[in-house]
Motif scaffolding. Structure first.
Motif, PDB file in Angstrom:
ATOM      1  N   ALA A   6       0.817  -1.220   0.000  1.00 53.85           N
ATOM      2  CA  ALA A   6       0.000   0.000   0.000  1.00 53.85           C
ATOM      3  C   ALA A   6       0.847   1.265   0.000  1.00 53.85           C
ATOM      4  O   ALA A   6       0.397   2.321  -0.472  1.00 53.85           O
ATOM      5  N   LEU A   7       2.063   1.183   0.495  1.00 55.44           N
ATOM      6  CA  LEU A   7       2.874   2.389   0.658  1.00 55.44           C
ATOM      7  C   LEU A   7       3.241   3.057  -0.669  1.00 55.44           C
ATOM      8  O   LEU A   7       3.161   4.293  -0.773  1.00 55.44           O
ATOM      9  N   PRO A   8       3.621   2.315  -1.713  1.00 55.03           N
ATOM     10  CA  PRO A   8       3.908   2.998  -2.982  1.00 55.03           C
ATOM     11  C   PRO A   8       2.694   3.751  -3.535  1.00 55.03           C
ATOM     12  O   PRO A   8       2.855   4.813  -4.153  1.00 55.03           O
ATOM     13  N   ASP A   9       1.484   3.234  -3.303  1.00 53.54           N
ATOM     14  CA  ASP A   9       0.295   3.949  -3.747  1.00 53.54           C
ATOM     15  C   ASP A   9       0.163   5.284  -3.021  1.00 53.54           C
ATOM     16  O   ASP A   9      -0.127   6.322  -3.627  1.00 53.54           O
ATOM     17  N   THR A  10       0.386   5.257  -1.711  1.00 52.66           N
ATOM     18  CA  THR A  10       0.302   6.478  -0.906  1.00 52.66           C
ATOM     19  C   THR A  10       1.297   7.530  -1.385  1.00 52.66           C
ATOM     20  O   THR A  10       1.013   8.728  -1.380  1.00 52.66           O
ATOM     21  N   LEU A  11       2.468   7.076  -1.835  1.00 51.91           N
ATOM     22  CA  LEU A  11       3.545   7.981  -2.239  1.00 51.91           C
ATOM     23  C   LEU A  11       3.524   8.318  -3.724  1.00 51.91           C
ATOM     24  O   LEU A  11       4.377   9.060  -4.199  1.00 51.91           O
ATOM     25  N   GLY A  12       2.567   7.745  -4.461  1.00 52.76           N
ATOM     26  CA  GLY A  12       2.515   7.976  -5.901  1.00 52.76           C
ATOM     27  C   GLY A  12       3.603   7.268  -6.670  1.00 52.76           C
ATOM     28  O   GLY A  12       4.019   7.714  -7.742  1.00 52.76           O
ATOM     29  N   LEU A  13       4.065   6.123  -6.152  1.00 49.53           N
ATOM     30  CA  LEU A  13       5.189   5.401  -6.757  1.00 49.53           C
ATOM     31  C   LEU A  13       4.795   4.028  -7.304  1.00 49.53           C
ATOM     32  O   LEU A  13       5.665   3.198  -7.565  1.00 49.53           O
ATOM     33  N   ARG A  14       3.522   3.787  -7.489  1.00 46.40           N
ATOM     34  CA  ARG A  14       3.085   2.463  -7.919  1.00 46.40           C
ATOM     35  C   ARG A  14       3.758   2.022  -9.212  1.00 46.40           C
ATOM     36  O   ARG A  14       4.152   0.854  -9.351  1.00 46.40           O
ATOM     37  N   ALA A  15       3.947   2.926 -10.162  1.00 49.39           N
ATOM     38  CA  ALA A  15       4.528   2.550 -11.454  1.00 49.39           C
ATOM     39  C   ALA A  15       5.986   2.121 -11.327  1.00 49.39           C
ATOM     40  O   ALA A  15       6.503   1.392 -12.186  1.00 49.39           O
ATOM     41  N   SER A  16       6.659   2.547 -10.264  1.00 50.40           N
ATOM     42  CA  SER A  16       8.078   2.220 -10.077  1.00 50.40           C
ATOM     43  C   SER A  16       8.296   0.981  -9.213  1.00 50.40           C
ATOM     44  O   SER A  16       9.406   0.448  -9.157  1.00 50.40           O
ATOM     45  N   TYR A  17       7.255   0.524  -8.555  1.00 44.74           N
ATOM     46  CA  TYR A  17       7.365  -0.546  -7.553  1.00 44.74           C
ATOM     47  C   TYR A  17       7.248  -1.912  -8.218  1.00 44.74           C
ATOM     48  O   TYR A  17       6.247  -2.202  -8.874  1.00 44.74           O
TER      49      TYR A  17
END
Length: 223
Positions: free
Chosen positions: A133-144
């Motif tokens: 869930a943390l990459p979504d919160t940080l706007g980093l989903r595409a990089s994860y």
């Protein structure tokens, strides 16, 4: 505080795991990463398990982390929440006038800072949903690229540093080879020493979250 320490900015590192030895280890790592003019002091939770390995434990720890921040935050210039799920960080930011960072968010922001694809290697499969869930919160989903878990019981691995290092190395390799991660975060405050030991074993950057958080809190405090 003495005359000299009065001129130093003070960072409070909160260990959400109720383990004083872990706090001592994490504070030592944080101090080694801190710039001149900054000191790091530790505080240890008392109600959470000695190592947080489940979402329920993370939730319980969050409440105590917020309590510690309220009690001791006034004596410090910044706060680091030193568990990878960043328990209590959202509450601290929302309710208190404190400069605060978590080791999870700090590591992910650093790992993705140059547009890199990044993964996480850690020991706690029951925290997968929280980590994801943390990459979504940080706007980093595409990089994860996802999280890989070390083989073995988390508590048992912590009792054998060589076994822990070997198991985490396997998870790091899976992140790089299978998931094509360009940087890998070692996901956990209690894994701080293992993160430091793993860095020279791989060509890809291995991100140690405690130093990441120290660098970020210093930038924020200095600003």
């Amino acid at each position: 505080m003495g005359q000299n320490s009065d001129r130093r900015a003070r960072i409070l590192l909160i260990n959400p795991n109720s383990n004083e030895a872990t706090t001592t280890m994490m504070v030592a790592i944080a101090r080694s990463a801190a710039a001149d003019g900054f000191d790091v002091v530790g505080a240890t939770a008392t109600r959470a398990p000695t190592m947080i390995v489940s979402a329920d434990a993370l939730e319980v720890a969050a409440l105590e982390v917020e309590e510690i921040a309220r009690l001791r935050g006034g004596e410090c210039d910044g706060v680091i929440v030193s568990a990878f799920g960043d328990p209590g960080l959202t509450g601290i930011k929302a309710a208190m006038k404190l400069t605060a960072v978590g080791i999870g968010e700090s590591a992910m922001l650093e790992a993705a800072g140059t547009g890199r694809r990044f993964g996480v290697a850690t020991t706690t499969p029951l925290l997968k949903a929280n980590i994801d869930a943390l990459p979504d919160t940080l706007g980093l989903r595409a990089s994860y690229t996802g999280t890989r878990f070390a083989d073995g019981d988390p508590q048992q691995l912590m009792r054998d540093s060589a076994q822990l290092r070997a198991a985490l190395a396997g998870a790091v390799e899976a992140c790089i080879v299978r998931d094509r991660a360009e940087a890998v975060i070692i996901g956990g405050g209690p894994l701080g020493e293992a993160a430091r030991e793993l860095q020279p074993m791989f060509a890809a950057p291995i991100i140690a979250p405690i130093p990441s958080a120290v660098r970020r809190i210093i930038r924020l405090v200095a600003a």
